[in-house]
Design an enzyme around this catalytic site. Structure first.
Site, PDB file in Angstrom:
ATOM      1  N   THR A   2       0.816  -1.223   0.000  1.00 47.78           N
ATOM      2  CA  THR A   2       0.000   0.000   0.000  1.00 47.78           C
ATOM      3  C   THR A   2       0.849   1.273   0.000  1.00 47.78           C
ATOM      4  O   THR A   2       1.872   1.363   0.684  1.00 47.78           O
ATOM      5  CB  THR A   2      -0.919  -0.018   1.243  1.00 47.78           C
ATOM      6  OG1 THR A   2      -1.708  -1.199   1.185  1.00 47.78           O
ATOM      7  CG2 THR A   2      -1.829   1.193   1.299  1.00 47.78           C
TER       8      THR A   2
ATOM      9  N   GLU B 295      -6.188  -5.868   4.189  1.00 52.52           N
ATOM     10  CA  GLU B 295      -6.021  -6.998   3.259  1.00 52.52           C
ATOM     11  C   GLU B 295      -7.129  -6.994   2.201  1.00 52.52           C
ATOM     12  O   GLU B 295      -7.605  -8.044   1.754  1.00 52.52           O
ATOM     13  CB  GLU B 295      -5.899  -8.326   4.011  1.00 52.52           C
ATOM     14  CG  GLU B 295      -4.718  -8.231   4.987  1.00 52.52           C
ATOM     15  CD  GLU B 295      -3.888  -9.469   5.166  1.00 52.52           C
ATOM     16  OE1 GLU B 295      -4.264 -10.523   4.656  1.00 52.52           O
ATOM     17  OE2 GLU B 295      -2.837  -9.352   5.819  1.00 52.52           O
TER      18      GLU B 295
HETATM   19  N1  COS Z   1      -4.003 -14.522  -8.403  1.00 46.09           N
HETATM   20  C1  COS Z   1      -3.158 -14.509  -9.444  1.00 46.09           C
HETATM   21  N2  COS Z   1      -3.108 -13.514 -10.351  1.00 46.09           N
HETATM   22  C2  COS Z   1      -3.961 -12.496 -10.196  1.00 46.09           C
HETATM   23  C3  COS Z   1      -4.876 -12.451  -9.127  1.00 46.09           C
HETATM   24  C4  COS Z   1      -4.878 -13.527  -8.212  1.00 46.09           C
HETATM   25  N3  COS Z   1      -5.708 -13.536  -7.168  1.00 46.09           N
HETATM   26  N4  COS Z   1      -5.606 -11.316  -9.232  1.00 46.09           N
HETATM   27  C5  COS Z   1      -5.161 -10.679 -10.318  1.00 46.09           C
HETATM   28  N5  COS Z   1      -4.164 -11.391 -10.893  1.00 46.09           N
HETATM   29  C6  COS Z   1      -3.439 -11.062 -12.136  1.00 46.09           C
HETATM   30  C7  COS Z   1      -4.394 -11.054 -13.300  1.00 46.09           C
HETATM   31  O1  COS Z   1      -4.539 -12.346 -13.838  1.00 46.09           O
HETATM   32  C8  COS Z   1      -3.720 -10.106 -14.252  1.00 46.09           C
HETATM   33  O2  COS Z   1      -2.658 -10.754 -14.920  1.00 46.09           O
HETATM   34  P1  COS Z   1      -2.737 -11.036 -16.523  1.00 46.09           P
HETATM   35  O3  COS Z   1      -2.877  -9.689 -17.152  1.00 46.09           O
HETATM   36  O4  COS Z   1      -1.448 -11.717 -16.796  1.00 46.09           O
HETATM   37  O5  COS Z   1      -3.951 -11.888 -16.713  1.00 46.09           O
HETATM   38  C9  COS Z   1      -3.083  -9.098 -13.334  1.00 46.09           C
HETATM   39  O6  COS Z   1      -2.936  -9.749 -12.058  1.00 46.09           O
HETATM   40  C10 COS Z   1      -3.917  -7.841 -13.174  1.00 46.09           C
HETATM   41  O7  COS Z   1      -5.187  -8.254 -12.731  1.00 46.09           O
HETATM   42  P2  COS Z   1      -6.452  -7.279 -12.743  1.00 46.09           P
HETATM   43  O8  COS Z   1      -6.561  -6.646 -14.084  1.00 46.09           O
HETATM   44  O9  COS Z   1      -7.609  -8.044 -12.195  1.00 46.09           O
HETATM   45  O10 COS Z   1      -5.971  -6.171 -11.697  1.00 46.09           O
HETATM   46  P3  COS Z   1      -6.694  -4.865 -11.189  1.00 46.09           P
HETATM   47  O11 COS Z   1      -5.763  -3.731 -11.286  1.00 46.09           O
HETATM   48  O12 COS Z   1      -8.051  -4.733 -11.804  1.00 46.09           O
HETATM   49  O13 COS Z   1      -6.837  -5.158  -9.599  1.00 46.09           O
HETATM   50  C11 COS Z   1      -7.847  -5.932  -7.588  1.00 46.09           C
HETATM   51  C12 COS Z   1      -7.522  -6.193  -9.061  1.00 46.09           C
HETATM   52  C13 COS Z   1      -8.787  -4.764  -7.377  1.00 46.09           C
HETATM   53  C14 COS Z   1      -8.505  -7.203  -7.108  1.00 46.09           C
HETATM   54  C15 COS Z   1      -6.515  -5.684  -6.802  1.00 46.09           C
HETATM   55  O14 COS Z   1      -5.968  -4.427  -7.116  1.00 46.09           O
HETATM   56  C16 COS Z   1      -6.683  -5.801  -5.308  1.00 46.09           C
HETATM   57  O15 COS Z   1      -6.728  -6.897  -4.752  1.00 46.09           O
HETATM   58  N6  COS Z   1      -6.735  -4.641  -4.629  1.00 46.09           N
HETATM   59  C17 COS Z   1      -6.774  -4.615  -3.179  1.00 46.09           C
HETATM   60  C18 COS Z   1      -5.377  -4.599  -2.664  1.00 46.09           C
HETATM   61  C19 COS Z   1      -5.323  -5.006  -1.233  1.00 46.09           C
HETATM   62  O16 COS Z   1      -5.870  -6.004  -0.812  1.00 46.09           O
HETATM   63  N7  COS Z   1      -4.600  -4.209  -0.466  1.00 46.09           N
HETATM   64  C20 COS Z   1      -4.381  -4.495   0.892  1.00 46.09           C
HETATM   65  C21 COS Z   1      -2.904  -4.490   1.083  1.00 46.09           C
HETATM   66  S1  COS Z   1      -2.384  -5.395   2.437  1.00 46.09           S
HETATM   67  S2  COS Z   1      -3.178  -4.529   3.988  1.00 46.09           S
END
Ligand code: COS
Length: 378
Positions: free
Chosen positions: A125, A362
């Site tokens: 983050t 998370e």
């Molecule tokens: N496992 C493996 N690969 C993943 C995945 C997962 N769970 N989620 C996404 N990916 C991969 C996708 O497959 C994609 O790769 P390819 O282009 O090769 O197919 C790439 O990552 C990008 O995925 P996507 O386009 O879905 O990404 P976004 O930018 O739309 O983001 C979210 C997806 C919103 C789900 C992500 O940004 C997220 O989880 N955000 C929250 C972050 C978080 O939890 N922060 C807390 C930090 S710790 S306190």
């Protein structure tokens, strides 16, 4: 109560006995002082709780994910801040190295982490990259045999107390998510400093800080996976770490419910214990239903992981439902206890403050719905 194996029940008994005796009595004072619960950490490390799911080869306890989440639930029931420290250390601090590190990196870093000699942290983050984690702007430039990191991270759990950080930075901003790369950064590396410590609503004894990188040079060998794999590493790690946060939420909810239940049996109004009033007993029944459902979702996600089956959707569901349950149950526990529940004399007001973060960190529960919808609609 879910049907667990003898080994998993053994873990519950062991951790519950320990946590109720050693951790719970200090939870209120840690909340008040915001002091990091180092004595809890040392005792948990001595008991082998710092690396529960990590193989013995790397000084872990090599237990299954269900046993691990049972332990997180019991620790969090006693003190949610302490539960956060150990869950984040294990699921987000060690796991990136365990799942994506080279054998040399694993041998170098994991034994000290899994044995609890050192604490781990996960730094994704940033001020401009929260839910939209793809907008990481901390940079990493290769210069000879070193990467040079510049930028800042925020809201990093275990910041300041951790010695090993899995840090995500971009090696090429023009590549978007494909530029994000993971690195292992040791505390004390020149150019790496700990910034502001957050003063928080709940889990106040856990340390949450900024991290600042100013021309911080780290050896090339500390690259985690390959360049450009960082986003995927972070997502894979978060998928399973969310089960741990679900377990933390179940522990908080259970603690609040038990307080309300106990109180309702001794508090008399209208000539009888308030538990005999349907208005109260139905609230207790609703709490019990929601906690049981949340626990089953959490254990189910963990069991899927143990079986080597896909679990990302179920982990997101478990985290969302369990965290909403923790907030609802803590609120209702306060309601059952009335003015006493609102007072600091009883723990339920703290449990409500502790519960709130489980809907946020998370991945917010809104982001969990993005993840769940992604699975359902793909
Ligand atoms: N496992 C493996 N690969 C993943 C995945 C997962 N769970 N989620 C996404 N990916 C991969 C996708 O497959 C994609 O790769 P390819 O282009 O090769 O197919 C790439 O990552 C990008 O995925 P996507 O386009 O879905 O990404 P976004 O930018 O739309 O983001 C979210 C997806 C919103 C789900 C992500 O940004 C997220 O989880 N955000 C929250 C972050 C978080 O939890 N922060 C807390 C930090 S710790 S306190």
């Amino acid at each position: 109560m879910a049907l667990l194996t003898e080994e998993q029940e053994g873990m519950r008994k062991l951790v519950s006995d320990f946590a109720q005796k050693e951790i719970a009595p200090k939870a209120a004072s840690y909340d008040l002082t915001e002091k990091f619960p180092m004595d809890n950490w040392v005792k948990m490390a001595d008991m082998g709780l710092a690396g529960l799911p990590i193989p013995e080869k790397y000084s872990g306890a090599e237990v299954d994910t269900v046993s691990y989440v049972v332990a997180i639930e019991e620790i969090s029931k006693a003190c949610a801040a302490t539960g956060a420290v150990v869950a984040i250390h294990t699921s987000a601090g060690i796991m990136p190295i365990y799942l994506f590190g080279t054998e040399e990196q694993k041998m170098k870093y994991i034994p000290d982490l899994a044995s609890g000699k050192k604490i781990g942290a996960f730094a994704l983050t940033e001020p401009g990259a929260g839910s939209d984690a793809s907008r990481v702007s901390t940079t990493a430039k290769l210069d000879g045999n070193e990467y040079v990191l510049n930028g800042a991270k925020c809201f990093i759990s275990n910041g300041g107390v951790a010695e090993t950080y899995c840090v995500f930075a971009t090696v090429d901003k023009s590549k978007g998510v494909k530029g994000i790369t993971g690195f292992i950064v040791e505390n004390g590396t020149p150019g790496f400093t700990i910034g502001k410590k957050e003063e928080k609503m709940g889990i106040r004894a856990s340390s949450t800080t900024e991290l600042i990188f100013e021309n911080c040079r780290i050896p090339k060998e500390n690259l985690l996976g390959k360049e450009g794999e960082g986003f995927k590493i972070a997502m894979v790690v978060l998928d399973s770490a969310r089960i741990g946060i679900g377990a933390q939420a179940v522990g908080i909810a259970q603690a609040a419910y038990e307080e309300a239940l106990k109180y309702s049996k001794v508090r008399e109004q209208f000539g009888k214990p308030i538990s005999a009033l349907q208005a109260v007993s139905f609230m207790l029944a609703d709490m019990a239903i929601q906690i049981e459902a949340a626990r089953h979702l959490v254990y189910h996600a963990a069991a899927l992981k143990d079986a080597g089956l896909p679990f990302g959707k179920e982990a997101a569901m478990a985290k969302t439902f369990a965290s909403d349950t923790a907030v609802k149950v803590a609120l209702d526990a306060i309601q059952v206890m009335g003015g006493y529940g609102y007072s600091r004399e009883y723990p339920v007001e703290r449990l409500l403050r502790d519960a709130k973060i489980t809907q946020i960190y998370e991945g917010t529960n809104q982001i969990q719905r993005v993840v769940i919808a992604g699975h359902i609609l793909k």
